[in-house]
Write a protein that holds these residues in place. Structure first.
Motif, PDB file in Angstrom:
ATOM      1  N   ASP A 101       0.930  -1.242   0.146  1.00  0.00           N
ATOM      2  CA  ASP A 101       0.114  -0.025   0.031  1.00  0.00           C
ATOM      3  C   ASP A 101       0.891   1.075   0.051  1.00  0.00           C
ATOM      4  OD1 ASP A 101      -2.292   1.697   0.160  1.00  0.00           O
ATOM      5  OD2 ASP A 101      -2.336   1.655   2.351  1.00  0.00           O
ATOM      6  N   ARG A 102       0.560   2.149  -0.962  1.00  0.00           N
ATOM      7  CA  ARG A 102       1.228   3.498  -1.040  1.00  0.00           C
ATOM      8  C   ARG A 102       2.637   3.412  -1.440  1.00  0.00           C
ATOM      9  NH1 ARG A 102      -2.223   7.526   1.146  1.00  0.00           N
ATOM     10  NH2 ARG A 102      -3.999   6.270   1.855  1.00  0.00           N
ATOM     11  N   LYS A 103       3.066   2.194  -1.706  1.00  0.00           N
ATOM     12  CA  LYS A 103       4.874   1.966  -1.978  1.00  0.00           C
ATOM     13  C   LYS A 103       4.821   2.223  -3.810  1.00  0.00           C
ATOM     14  CE  LYS A 103       6.197  -0.611   1.798  1.00  0.00           C
ATOM     15  NZ  LYS A 103       6.675  -1.962   2.109  1.00  0.00           N
ATOM     16  N   ALA A 104       5.610   3.144  -4.187  1.00  0.00           N
ATOM     17  CA  ALA A 104       5.993   3.571  -5.838  1.00  0.00           C
ATOM     18  C   ALA A 104       6.436   2.086  -6.301  1.00  0.00           C
ATOM     19  CB  ALA A 104       6.721   4.661  -6.000  1.00  0.00           C
ATOM     20  N   LEU A 105       5.974   1.808  -7.498  1.00  0.00           N
ATOM     21  CA  LEU A 105       6.506   0.395  -8.293  1.00  0.00           C
ATOM     22  C   LEU A 105       6.491   1.027  -9.744  1.00  0.00           C
ATOM     23  CD1 LEU A 105       3.660  -1.923  -7.089  1.00  0.00           C
ATOM     24  CD2 LEU A 105       6.075  -1.822  -6.110  1.00  0.00           C
ATOM     25  N   ASN A 106       7.425   0.423 -10.500  1.00  0.00           N
ATOM     26  CA  ASN A 106       7.595   0.499 -11.695  1.00  0.00           C
ATOM     27  C   ASN A 106       6.625  -0.410 -12.601  1.00  0.00           C
ATOM     28  OD1 ASN A 106       8.702  -2.055 -12.102  1.00  0.00           O
ATOM     29  ND2 ASN A 106      10.777  -1.275 -11.604  1.00  0.00           N
ATOM     30  N   GLN A 107       6.487  -0.367 -14.043  1.00  0.00           N
ATOM     31  CA  GLN A 107       5.100  -1.007 -14.518  1.00  0.00           C
ATOM     32  C   GLN A 107       5.605  -2.487 -14.342  1.00  0.00           C
ATOM     33  OE1 GLN A 107       7.736   1.000 -16.151  1.00  0.00           O
ATOM     34  NE2 GLN A 107       8.260  -0.011 -18.301  1.00  0.00           N
ATOM     35  N   LEU A 108       6.648  -2.923 -14.514  1.00  0.00           N
ATOM     36  CA  LEU A 108       6.853  -4.570 -14.346  1.00  0.00           C
ATOM     37  C   LEU A 108       6.532  -5.089 -12.850  1.00  0.00           C
ATOM     38  CD1 LEU A 108      10.318  -5.220 -16.255  1.00  0.00           C
ATOM     39  CD2 LEU A 108       7.697  -5.503 -16.941  1.00  0.00           C
ATOM     40  N   GLU A 109       6.938  -4.354 -11.862  1.00  0.00           N
ATOM     41  CA  GLU A 109       6.376  -4.525 -10.588  1.00  0.00           C
ATOM     42  C   GLU A 109       5.030  -4.598 -10.245  1.00  0.00           C
ATOM     43  OE1 GLU A 109      10.268  -3.029  -8.002  1.00  0.00           O
ATOM     44  OE2 GLU A 109       8.809  -1.465  -8.651  1.00  0.00           O
ATOM     45  N   PHE A 110       4.362  -3.583 -11.071  1.00  0.00           N
ATOM     46  CA  PHE A 110       2.986  -3.584 -10.885  1.00  0.00           C
ATOM     47  C   PHE A 110       2.158  -4.515 -11.603  1.00  0.00           C
ATOM     48  CE2 PHE A 110      -1.267  -1.590 -11.617  1.00  0.00           C
ATOM     49  CZ  PHE A 110      -1.656  -1.132 -10.498  1.00  0.00           C
ATOM     50  N   ALA A 111       2.788  -4.876 -12.699  1.00  0.00           N
ATOM     51  CA  ALA A 111       2.509  -6.038 -13.664  1.00  0.00           C
ATOM     52  C   ALA A 111       2.486  -7.485 -12.630  1.00  0.00           C
ATOM     53  CB  ALA A 111       2.935  -6.028 -14.896  1.00  0.00           C
ATOM     54  N   GLU A 112       3.387  -7.613 -12.201  1.00  0.00           N
ATOM     55  CA  GLU A 112       3.656  -8.587 -11.505  1.00  0.00           C
ATOM     56  C   GLU A 112       2.686  -8.907 -10.142  1.00  0.00           C
ATOM     57  OE1 GLU A 112       7.820  -8.880 -10.351  1.00  0.00           O
ATOM     58  OE2 GLU A 112       8.423  -9.378 -12.399  1.00  0.00           O
ATOM     59  N   LEU A 113       2.302  -7.922  -9.593  1.00  0.00           N
ATOM     60  CA  LEU A 113       1.563  -7.669  -8.442  1.00  0.00           C
ATOM     61  C   LEU A 113       0.146  -8.345  -8.991  1.00  0.00           C
ATOM     62  CD1 LEU A 113       0.853  -7.072  -5.632  1.00  0.00           C
ATOM     63  CD2 LEU A 113       0.401  -4.556  -6.373  1.00  0.00           C
ATOM     64  N   ILE A 114      -0.167  -7.521 -10.177  1.00  0.00           N
ATOM     65  CA  ILE A 114      -1.495  -7.845 -10.597  1.00  0.00           C
ATOM     66  C   ILE A 114      -1.760  -9.439 -10.947  1.00  0.00           C
ATOM     67  CG2 ILE A 114      -3.326  -7.580 -12.576  1.00  0.00           C
ATOM     68  CD1 ILE A 114      -2.163  -4.388 -12.562  1.00  0.00           C
ATOM     69  N   GLU A 115      -0.921  -9.989 -11.715  1.00  0.00           N
ATOM     70  CA  GLU A 115      -0.788 -11.402 -12.298  1.00  0.00           C
ATOM     71  C   GLU A 115      -0.752 -12.220 -10.896  1.00  0.00           C
ATOM     72  OE1 GLU A 115       0.940 -12.388 -16.238  1.00  0.00           O
ATOM     73  OE2 GLU A 115       2.620 -10.945 -15.080  1.00  0.00           O
ATOM     74  N   ASP A 116      -0.041 -11.872  -9.906  1.00  0.00           N
ATOM     75  CA  ASP A 116       0.275 -12.990  -8.793  1.00  0.00           C
ATOM     76  C   ASP A 116      -1.069 -12.829  -7.897  1.00  0.00           C
ATOM     77  OD1 ASP A 116       2.640 -13.480  -9.463  1.00  0.00           O
ATOM     78  OD2 ASP A 116       3.896 -12.226  -8.279  1.00  0.00           O
TER      79      ASP A 116
END
Length: 277
Positions: A136-151
């Motif tokens: 929560d509220r931690k900045a991610l790059n697009q790949l990190e955000f994509a992995e979060l969504i997929e997982d």
């Protein structure tokens, strides 16, 4: 000779008295703990390894779910038993031998009790709750955000799974490109535009402004809806994206109150907010 004989009798009497004291003595107190008087300094020592069973129950029992807590508390509870609850950290504590009510059957006492026989349920957070609150509220790059969504795709209920999977795949595809703009649409979503090189045609990724999760707060608990707002920043061709959970403390409180109500109902005991010292 008579005097020497009398002295020997006195010594024998003293030794006999000492031998008597060396044996375990039954305490006249309510807990009935035996004791011995040790010669060096005549210190009183309690003897706990003794009869077939202890004089009173003591100890802390730690349990992992609601049903276990309820079953154990109901098995051991007495008229004076009480239950306490605290939210930070989430914990339910039953004190089996709590203080008794003053002025009832104990007319010559103030109702004091040992408060040393306890059962505890430290309510564990679910894996899903730890994952989403941890980012929560931690900045991610697009790949990190994509992995979060997929997982964690099963946790997202709005937009639907296929839409969010498409977002994740598009973010992964953009890893070699540069983000050149972000435009908010009328429906509240945002179009991120990225290019693989300066001469390429821009590719678009549509990202909703808000997602809805449905996750359990505690282990084995019922899923609760949790809203999350999507935030972003585009700078020097790089996208930084994060989410902000909407009032997660209220979701946590509601889930804890549900456990609270279940325990109150099944133990027939009113829970007190706080903790005994």
């Amino acid at each position: 000779m008579l005097k020497d004989f009398q002295g020997e009798r006195d010594v024998a009497a003293i030794l006999a008295a000492g031998t008597t004291l060396a044996g375990a003595q039954k305490s006249p107190l309510a807990d009935g703990v035996p004791f011995v008087v040790v010669p060096e300094g005549y210190k009183v020592e309690h003897v706990f390894e003794r009869d077939e069973s202890p004089a009173r129950a003591i100890g802390l029992v730690k349990l992992r779910d609601v049903n276990s807590f309820v079953n154990y508390f109901n098995r051991q509870k007495r008229p004076e038993s009480l239950i306490y609850a605290s939210l930070d950290p989430a914990k339910i504590l039953g004190v089996i031998d709590d203080h008794r009510a003053y002025g009832t059957e104990f007319t010559n006492e103030d109702g004091a009790n040992w408060r040393q026989f306890r059962v505890e349920f430290a309510v564990p957070a679910s894996r899903e709750w730890k994952v989403w609150t941890g980012k929560d509220r931690k900045a991610l790059n697009q790949l990190e955000f994509a992995e979060l969504i997929e997982d964690n795709l099963p946790d997202i209920v709005t937009p639907d799974g296929s839409t969010m999977l498409s977002v994740a795949l598009n973010f992964e595809a953009s890893k070699e490109g540069n983000f050149v703009s972000a435009a908010r649409l009328q429906d509240g979503s945002t179009n991120f535009v990225w290019k693989e090189d300066v001469n390429a045609t821009g590719n678009k990724i549509a990202m909703p402004s808000q997602i809805t999760l449905e996750i359990p707060v505690f282990e084995n608990g019922q899923p609760s809806p949790v809203e999350a707002r999507i935030k972003y920043r585009v700078k020097d061709g790089a996208l930084t994206i994060w989410y902000e959970l909407v009032r997660p403390h209220k979701v946590l409180e509601a889930a804890f109150r549900s456990i609270w109500s279940q325990i109150e109902e099944q133990t027939q005991t009113t829970i007190l907010l706080g903790s005994p010292e």
